[in-house]
Design a protein around this motif. Structure first.
Motif, PDB file in Angstrom:
ATOM      1  N   PHE A 119       0.837  -1.201   0.000  1.00  0.00           N
ATOM      2  CA  PHE A 119       0.000   0.000   0.000  1.00  0.00           C
ATOM      3  C   PHE A 119       0.875   1.256   0.000  1.00  0.00           C
ATOM      4  O   PHE A 119       2.065   1.196   0.282  1.00  0.00           O
ATOM      5  N   ASN A 120       0.243   2.389  -0.356  1.00  0.00           N
ATOM      6  CA  ASN A 120       0.899   3.699  -0.397  1.00  0.00           C
ATOM      7  C   ASN A 120       2.017   3.762  -1.436  1.00  0.00           C
ATOM      8  O   ASN A 120       3.047   4.397  -1.223  1.00  0.00           O
ATOM      9  N   PHE A 121       1.779   3.165  -2.583  1.00  0.00           N
ATOM     10  CA  PHE A 121       2.752   3.205  -3.669  1.00  0.00           C
ATOM     11  C   PHE A 121       2.319   4.211  -4.731  1.00  0.00           C
ATOM     12  O   PHE A 121       1.133   4.524  -4.858  1.00  0.00           O
ATOM     13  N   PRO A 122       3.280   4.726  -5.509  1.00  0.00           N
ATOM     14  CA  PRO A 122       2.923   5.662  -6.577  1.00  0.00           C
ATOM     15  C   PRO A 122       2.154   4.971  -7.690  1.00  0.00           C
ATOM     16  O   PRO A 122       2.228   3.757  -7.857  1.00  0.00           O
ATOM     17  N   ASP A 123       1.429   5.765  -8.441  1.00  0.00           N
ATOM     18  CA  ASP A 123       0.666   5.254  -9.575  1.00  0.00           C
ATOM     19  C   ASP A 123       1.639   4.831 -10.673  1.00  0.00           C
ATOM     20  O   ASP A 123       2.395   5.660 -11.190  1.00  0.00           O
ATOM     21  N   PRO A 124       1.659   3.563 -11.060  1.00  0.00           N
ATOM     22  CA  PRO A 124       2.635   3.118 -12.071  1.00  0.00           C
ATOM     23  C   PRO A 124       2.427   3.767 -13.429  1.00  0.00           C
ATOM     24  O   PRO A 124       3.362   3.859 -14.225  1.00  0.00           O
ATOM     25  N   ALA A 125       1.214   4.251 -13.699  1.00  0.00           N
ATOM     26  CA  ALA A 125       0.959   4.886 -14.986  1.00  0.00           C
ATOM     27  C   ALA A 125       1.568   6.275 -15.065  1.00  0.00           C
ATOM     28  O   ALA A 125       1.789   6.814 -16.149  1.00  0.00           O
ATOM     29  N   ALA A 126       1.874   6.859 -13.906  1.00  0.00           N
ATOM     30  CA  ALA A 126       2.360   8.238 -13.888  1.00  0.00           C
ATOM     31  C   ALA A 126       3.825   8.343 -14.289  1.00  0.00           C
ATOM     32  O   ALA A 126       4.202   9.187 -15.095  1.00  0.00           O
ATOM     33  N   ASP A 127       4.661   7.477 -13.715  1.00  0.00           N
ATOM     34  CA  ASP A 127       6.093   7.617 -13.995  1.00  0.00           C
ATOM     35  C   ASP A 127       6.829   6.288 -14.085  1.00  0.00           C
ATOM     36  O   ASP A 127       8.054   6.254 -14.060  1.00  0.00           O
ATOM     37  N   GLY A 128       6.080   5.204 -14.188  1.00  0.00           N
ATOM     38  CA  GLY A 128       6.725   3.901 -14.329  1.00  0.00           C
ATOM     39  C   GLY A 128       7.187   3.294 -13.025  1.00  0.00           C
ATOM     40  O   GLY A 128       7.752   2.199 -13.013  1.00  0.00           O
ATOM     41  N   ARG A 129       6.988   3.986 -11.925  1.00  0.00           N
ATOM     42  CA  ARG A 129       7.321   3.431 -10.620  1.00  0.00           C
ATOM     43  C   ARG A 129       6.103   2.661 -10.102  1.00  0.00           C
ATOM     44  O   ARG A 129       5.087   2.529 -10.777  1.00  0.00           O
ATOM     45  N   GLY A 130       6.236   2.142  -8.893  1.00  0.00           N
ATOM     46  CA  GLY A 130       5.077   1.535  -8.248  1.00  0.00           C
ATOM     47  C   GLY A 130       4.587   0.252  -8.862  1.00  0.00           C
ATOM     48  O   GLY A 130       3.391  -0.053  -8.795  1.00  0.00           O
ATOM     49  N   ASP A 131       5.489  -0.531  -9.472  1.00  0.00           N
ATOM     50  CA  ASP A 131       5.023  -1.789 -10.051  1.00  0.00           C
ATOM     51  C   ASP A 131       5.789  -2.988  -9.489  1.00  0.00           C
ATOM     52  O   ASP A 131       6.717  -2.853  -8.696  1.00  0.00           O
ATOM     53  N   PHE A 132       5.360  -4.154  -9.915  1.00  0.00           N
ATOM     54  CA  PHE A 132       5.859  -5.450  -9.468  1.00  0.00           C
ATOM     55  C   PHE A 132       6.190  -6.200 -10.746  1.00  0.00           C
ATOM     56  O   PHE A 132       5.285  -6.544 -11.514  1.00  0.00           O
ATOM     57  N   ALA A 133       7.501  -6.419 -11.032  1.00  0.00           N
ATOM     58  CA  ALA A 133       7.883  -6.863 -12.360  1.00  0.00           C
ATOM     59  C   ALA A 133       8.920  -7.971 -12.340  1.00  0.00           C
ATOM     60  O   ALA A 133       9.684  -8.125 -11.384  1.00  0.00           O
ATOM     61  N   LEU A 134       8.946  -8.734 -13.432  1.00  0.00           N
ATOM     62  CA  LEU A 134       9.928  -9.793 -13.654  1.00  0.00           C
ATOM     63  C   LEU A 134      10.879  -9.348 -14.752  1.00  0.00           C
ATOM     64  O   LEU A 134      10.455  -8.784 -15.764  1.00  0.00           O
TER      65      LEU A 134
END
Length: 206
Positions: A119-134
């Motif tokens: 929770f409390n993560f940035p919006d991934p659509a805004a700047d590419g942060r806030g995601d969970f990736a492989l």
């Protein structure tokens, strides 16, 4: 903050708090050590970082990201002939709201990750942060079943109504749910009274 290099199961590690260190909060380099009731606050790089075929378990953990925390989870794959994976379960990870990513799985990562709340993560659509990736071969270990996920939850309050696939990339979305009230994560009572995070009021929203 705490480096566990080749530590085995003969060593007991529990009830550990790392506060405001300049690099990774807790990093595992190989070994088989099991860790429980661990808290990382404001790590200067990644909060939980695993590497070199660590084959133990991290159970019941909390991450409170700061403005310099890069990833809640930075998971690297095995090296050389050591091919074991590890287990990470029952965790609650709070982003800093602007910079932190949920997790990055690299170098053909292996292991089982379950019952983790973000929770409390940035919006991934805004700047590419806030995601969970492989990345770097971890998509292949995920497909092969040596990297597994279950019971991942995220509260998207503050984001601009993202899709679950915007946050959980590379097919991991099938193991994740957007929630307003969590059903998984850490038991924060394990951190009551003895941690600076609890005494400072930093666990009220967990």
């Amino acid at each position: 903050g705490l480096t566990l290099g080749g530590v085995g199961t003969g060593t007991s590690v529990s009830h550990v708090e790392v506060v405001a260190n300049q690099d990774d909060g807790i990093e595992f380099f190989g070994g088989t050590v099991n860790v429980s009731n661990a808290l990382v606050w404001n790590a200067g790089d990644d909060a939980i970082d695993t590497d070199q075929a660590w084959a133990g378990t991290l159970d019941n953990f909390i991450v409170v990201a700061g403005s310099n925390t890069d990833h809640g989870l930075e998971i690297d794959g095995p090296e050389g002939t050591f091919m074991a994976g590890h287990t990470v379960t029952n965790g609650s990870i709070k982003g800093d709201g602007e910079n932190t990513e949920l997790g990055n799985f690299r170098d053909a990562a292996q292991g089982a990750f379950s019952n983790i709340f973000f929770f409390n993560f940035p919006d991934p659509a805004a700047d590419g942060r806030g995601d969970f990736a492989l990345s770097s071969g971890s998509d292949a270990t995920f497909l092969a079943g040596t990297l597994t996920f279950a019971g991942l939850e995220v509260d998207t309050t503050g984001m601009n109504n993202p899709l679950i696939t915007d946050i959980f990339k590379d097919g991991t979305d099938v193991h994740a749910t957007i929630v307003q009230t969590r059903t998984v994560g850490a038991d924060k009572t394990a951190f009551a009274s003895w941690t600076w995070a609890d005494i400072a009021g930093g666990l009220t929203d967990f």
